[in-house]
Write an enzyme that holds these catalytic residues in place. Sequence first.
Site: not given
Ligand SMILES: NC(=O)c1ccc[n+]([C@@H]2O[C@H](COP(=O)([O-])OP(=O)(O)OC[C@H]3O[C@@H](n4cnc5c(N)ncnc54)[C@H](O)[C@@H]3O)[C@@H](O)[C@H]2O)c1
Length: 441
Positions: A277
């Site tokens: 992030c």
């Molecule tokens: N990790 C954090 O602390 C956090 C906090 C707030 C917001 N976010 C935001 O949330 C979003 C997700 O982050 P995250 O940390 O959960 O990411 P992550 O990488 O942990 O999880 C994302 C998942 O999406 C899957 N994926 C990718 N392409 C796909 C598709 N086309 N169809 C289905 N699944 C698919 C991946 O395999 C993965 O498991 C991002 O935009 C991030 O900026 C993350």
Amino acid sequence: MPGNPRFATLEGKIKNRSARIGIVGLGYVGLPLAVEFAQAGFRVTGIDVDERKVRSVNSGVSHIEDVSTSTLKALVGDGLVRAQSDYKGCGKLDAILIAVPTPLRKTKDPDISYIVASLDAIAPQVRPGQLIILESTTYPGTTEEVMRPVLEAGGLKVGRDIFLAFSPERVDPGNKLYQTKNTPKVVGGTTTWCTKAAALLYGQAIEHVHPVSSTQAAEMIKLLENTFRAVNIGLVNEIALMCEKLGLDVWEVIDGAATKPFGFMRFYPGPGIGGHCIPLDPHYLAWKLRTLNYSARFIELASEINGHMPEVVVRRTAALLNEAKKSVHGSKIFVLGVAYKKDTSDVRESPALDVIRLLQDEGAHVSFHDPYANAIRDEHGQVQKATALTAHNLKTADLVVIVTDHSVYDYPAIVKSARRVLDTRNATRNVKSGRGKIVKL
Ligand SMILES: NC(=O)c1ccc[n+]([C@@H]2O[C@H](COP(=O)([O-])OP(=O)(O)OC[C@H]3O[C@@H](n4cnc5c(N)ncnc54)[C@H](O)[C@@H]3O)[C@@H](O)[C@H]2O)c1
């Protein structure tokens, strides 16, 4: 406002828990969200292109620290959570929440290809009455300009036939106090019906929902939050550099300033920023503003200062070795902690990776330990395994560098065994004996 029959149907299903929820992306954001909705009594289908995650969820094993395997197992056992690696049956879901990655390209431009890929898979199956919500962090305008046209391409109208909203995820992995359920949820829909539908849904599983006037406002709120952190960390990192020049202890300065009961908020300096992030999200905003011929100066400056911190760690390392008449080249350096923040295993964008690479580039023999990460991968895909945290390994290192201040570390024991310690996080603040060996950032 005249009624909306599609909303009324969805409202009924949400209230009686017959609404089926799909969560796209079962990562740090998606899995805790899936669990929260399942605990509120909804049947949740997780969709993730990663087969391993799908298998693990279906066998009730959690791959996310904030979700316990016992909780997940019970929900999978009750048929409330299941996962699949394709988008089959998406049209049967009543609400689809998208939480896929939003990384940056090498040029620091937004890469929304994961959002587009999931949207392209959902759009052909979209049907009247469905609610689609984007949770991934992105630039203001994405929901309206990128998602809406794709969802409306088949002739359905957002706000009348289907509902579209943006609701930023605020999960803070490892935070024991604030988790998905008790972190207020901001919701902005394309139309009033969209906002109402999304707020109603989240209200079933999350304690407090805060509706805002538009998807763009909701997108911007998330970027303000993360830019606020990036800029303040950049500021305190610069204060640390100033304190070094002035011969002052930045930690003492922060503690002192924090005695003011108003108008000051603690941020800490360190080896740099990491995770999915803080290093990335502000660039989504800066990019958007560039398209409007505006330069986001605070963001660029904070990024420059924060991005420079691993080099500061290497410079301080070299100076300490120099005091012992040693060069970085050939020295044994033991790095403690490679996760980007304490008590998590997340090494994405971790400054520790930069510190290790820069030291290796200078010819140092770098080993590392992390209680939560037993291997790291460099930019060429080369894997380096962790080294055991033994008194021998601490003793034989020319310098121990604390990069991540994990709570489980026994800092007095580490200091006792180490010859010299560079502490980039003030993790050793309570260590009484051997303080002469410790140098703080
Ligand atoms: N990790 C954090 O602390 C956090 C906090 C707030 C917001 N976010 C935001 O949330 C979003 C997700 O982050 P995250 O940390 O959960 O990411 P992550 O990488 O942990 O999880 C994302 C998942 O999406 C899957 N994926 C990718 N392409 C796909 C598709 N086309 N169809 C289905 N699944 C698919 C991946 O395999 C993965 O498991 C991002 O935009 C991030 O900026 C993350």
